[in-house]
Design an enzyme around this catalytic site. Structure first.
Site, mmCIF file in Angstrom:
data_model
loop_
_atom_site.group_PDB
_atom_site.id
_atom_site.type_symbol
_atom_site.label_atom_id
_atom_site.label_comp_id
_atom_site.label_asym_id
_atom_site.label_seq_id
_atom_site.Cartn_x
_atom_site.Cartn_y
_atom_site.Cartn_z
ATOM 1 N N SER A 129 53.141 1.684 11.652
ATOM 2 C CA SER A 129 53.644 2.397 10.467
ATOM 3 C C SER A 129 54.103 3.797 10.833
ATOM 4 C CB SER A 129 52.506 2.477 9.443
ATOM 5 O OG SER A 129 52.747 3.484 8.510
ATOM 6 N N TYR A 154 44.282 4.684 6.721
ATOM 7 C CA TYR A 154 45.355 3.707 6.936
ATOM 8 C C TYR A 154 46.112 4.047 8.223
ATOM 9 C CZ TYR A 154 49.860 1.381 6.488
ATOM 10 O OH TYR A 154 50.993 0.638 6.745
#
Ligand code: NAD
Length: 337
Positions: A129, A154
């Site tokens: 990501s 995350y």
């Protein structure tokens, strides 16, 4: 002969689109998902219903974190390629439910790596990501820059996944490619993401929460461009290292491992983004101005030169065109005017 591929997260936004594309290209596609309730499971089932019509598709309801089930899956037919997209996604949610990120993104990914080792797959691609760039990265984000300041669990779990994959590439010679996706949007998208929520809220006449008083920029990337980048990389595996019983030289990082940004290379200010959406929906947004949220970054901006050089990738969809396709899908799917 058709090749066999495992796509985890097949009921998810990106996984669904990737499976569809792979089926049109003649792959035998095994999709895996636990169909969790992070967002509307009916949307996931609707996506899967399209895939399950196809004779080349087989679905496995499995949780990545279930080691026994994962071992069972990888003792079945051999996968030539594995694409790991299943994960607990979302920056803000990682402040509320950290355990979900540990289970899916760390324990679950470790099980994927073990399966790939057991089967000696030709290539493992896995979703990372843009959030790994965190606090101190220079713009545009380059895969050559260090990324050791994640701002959320995350982001930390995605960076940890890259490091775990690197160790498997180094130790066991598994060709691994990490895909740093940048804010992906499009039809069949994710209801927890801003473009999707804003659309619902604007159509319902509800206020839209805008963080950091709108002072944010995002490199919004259309789903078809993401899929094109992934598909081009499937056969562009890093050089496989010979499987050996000898201990690898610990002093080198000469692993069959690569990282790529897959983004649009065109950051857009959030307020410009909202203006385009208002225009497409023919409604004004009622904006609720809010301060910066913990875990968020101010701007994302992908340097995609590596991907361009490797496989000739360049993003093709301007934001307005991609958003128009999303809005058309949204109106149709939800019967919303
Ligand atoms: P998504 O949530 O729509 O898809 C993920 C799928 O994985 C879901 O269907 C979910 O049910 C499944 N899943 C989650 N945990 C699982 C587990 N433990 N076992 C089995 N299945 C599980 O998300 P997406 O937008 O399609 O994202 C795909 C990947 O790309 C994720 O790894 C995400 O972190 C990454 N990513 C997405 C974006 C984006 O903008 N969409 C940006 C950067 C990175």
């Amino acid at each position: 002969m058709s090749r066999r591929i495992l796509v985890t997260g097949a009921g998810g936004f990106i996984g669904y689109h990737l499976c569809r594309r792979l089926l049109t290209e003649g792959w035998i596609v095994h999709g895996l998902d636990n169909l969790n309730a992070y967002y509307d499971p009916a949307l996931k089932r609707d996506r899967l219903a399209h895939l399950e019509n196809h004779p080349g598709f087989q679905f496995h309801t499995v949780d990545l974190a279930d080691r026994e089930a994962m071992t069972g899956l990888f003792t079945g037919p051999h996968f030539d390629v594995v694409v790991n997209l299943a994960a607990q996604a979302g920056v803000r949610h990682s402040l509320q439910d950290p355990a979900a990120y540990v289970d899916s993104n760390l324990v679950g990914f470790a099980n994927v790596l073990e399966g790939c080792r057991a089967q000696a797959v030709d290539h493992l691609l896995f979703a990372s990501s843009s959030s790994v760039y965190g606090a101190n990265a220079r713009l545009p984000y380059s895969v050559h820059d260090g990324v050791d300041h994640p701002l959320s669990l995350y982001a930390a779990s995605k960076r940890a996944g890259e490091l775990m994959a690197h160790s498997y590439a180094h130790l066991f010679g598994i060709p691994c490619t990490g895909l740093r996706f940048f804010t992906v949007y499009g039809p069949w998208g994710r209801p927890d993401m801003a473009y999707f929520r804003f659309t619902r809220q604007i159509l319902a006449g509800e206020p839209i929460p805008v963080f950091n008083h709108g002072q944010m920029r995002r490199d919004f990337t259309y789903i078809d461009d993401i899929i094109e980048g992934v598909v081009r990389l499937l056969d562009f595996a890093p050089r496989p290292a010979p499987m050996s019983t000898e201990r690898p030289d610990p002093s080198t990082s000469d692993a069959p491992f690569r990282l790529y940004n897959i983004g649009n290379h065109t950051p857009v200010a959030l307020l410009d983004f909202i203006a385009i959406l208002e225009d497409l929906l023919a409604r004004k947004a009622d904006i609720e101005w809010l301060p910066m949220q913990a875990g968020d970054v101010i701007a994302t901006y992908a340097d995609v030169s590596e991907l361009q050089e490797a496989v000739g990738f360049s993003p093709a969809t301007p934001l307005r065109d991609g958003l128009a396709r999303f809005v058309d899908w949204y109106r149709n799917y939800y019967d919303a005017s």
